[in-house]
Design a protein around this motif. Structure first.
Motif, PDB file in Angstrom:
ATOM      1  N   SER A  48      88.649  19.603  33.841  1.00 11.10           N
ATOM      2  CA  SER A  48      87.863  18.688  33.030  1.00 11.10           C
ATOM      3  C   SER A  48      88.597  17.356  32.924  1.00 11.10           C
ATOM      4  CB  SER A  48      87.649  19.279  31.629  1.00 11.10           C
ATOM      5  OG  SER A  48      86.972  18.356  30.809  1.00 11.10           O
ATOM      6  N   GLN A  50      88.053  15.006  30.699  1.00 14.83           N
ATOM      7  CA  GLN A  50      88.324  14.756  29.287  1.00 14.83           C
ATOM      8  C   GLN A  50      88.147  16.069  28.522  1.00 14.83           C
ATOM      9  OE1 GLN A  50      85.633  11.631  28.204  1.00 14.83           O
ATOM     10  NE2 GLN A  50      86.915  10.051  29.110  1.00 14.83           N
ATOM     11  N   PRO A  51      89.161  16.922  28.560  1.00 18.01           N
ATOM     12  CA  PRO A  51      89.018  18.227  27.908  1.00 18.01           C
ATOM     13  C   PRO A  51      88.896  18.096  26.388  1.00 18.01           C
ATOM     14  CG  PRO A  51      91.278  17.892  28.649  1.00 18.01           C
ATOM     15  CD  PRO A  51      90.468  16.735  29.162  1.00 18.01           C
ATOM     16  N   GLY A  73      93.760  21.257  30.569  1.00 15.41           N
ATOM     17  CA  GLY A  73      92.410  20.776  30.846  1.00 15.41           C
ATOM     18  C   GLY A  73      91.650  21.602  31.868  1.00 15.41           C
TER      19      GLY A  73
END
Length: 131
Positions: A48, A50-51, A73
């Motif tokens: 991801s 932007q986790p 992430g």
């Protein structure tokens, strides 16, 4: 424990998500060797950008797919497993029975041990949701 057609051995895991209907569950690995198994996962090691999830957090997108967060992430896509393919593993109880059984009723654990086991389940499973 999850049994899977076409696989020679069962896979040990723990249920991390249960469908509201009770028709399926999602199971995470217990032994690191099972992290890549297609018995438990549709896909692993997605990244991801932007986790916004935490380690071991479980979430679903519209109920169609279920995910679990990993470190850094990364996340995995959990397979929806029919509950008929999942069974408990009683080996831990068999060990306790062997240690604490009495001679008069060799197939049963003693009352004190039984109460201790029940207390452990209550503390682990019922107390946290009530807090």
């Amino acid at each position: 424990v999850v049994s899977s057609p076409g696989h020679p051995q069962d896979v040990r895991g723990e249920i991390v998500h249960m469908a509201p209907t009770g028709l399926y569950a999602c199971v995470d690995f217990v032994d690191e060797k099972d992290h890549a198994t297609d018995v438990l996962f549709d896909g692993i090691d997605y990244v991801s950008d932007q986790p916004d999830f935490e380690l071991d957090e479980v979430w679903s997108e519209d109920g169609t797919r279920v995910f679990i967060g990993r470190e850094g992430g990364h996340f995995d896509s959990l397979r929806k497993i029919p509950c008929s393919r999942i069974r408990t593993d009683p080996s831990w109880l068999q060990e306790k029975m062997a240690l604490f059984r009495t001679d008069d009723l060799a197939c049963f654990i003693n009352v004190d041990m039984f109460q201790h086991i029940v207390a452990e389940f209550v503390q682990a499973d019922w107390v946290p949701p009530c807090n």
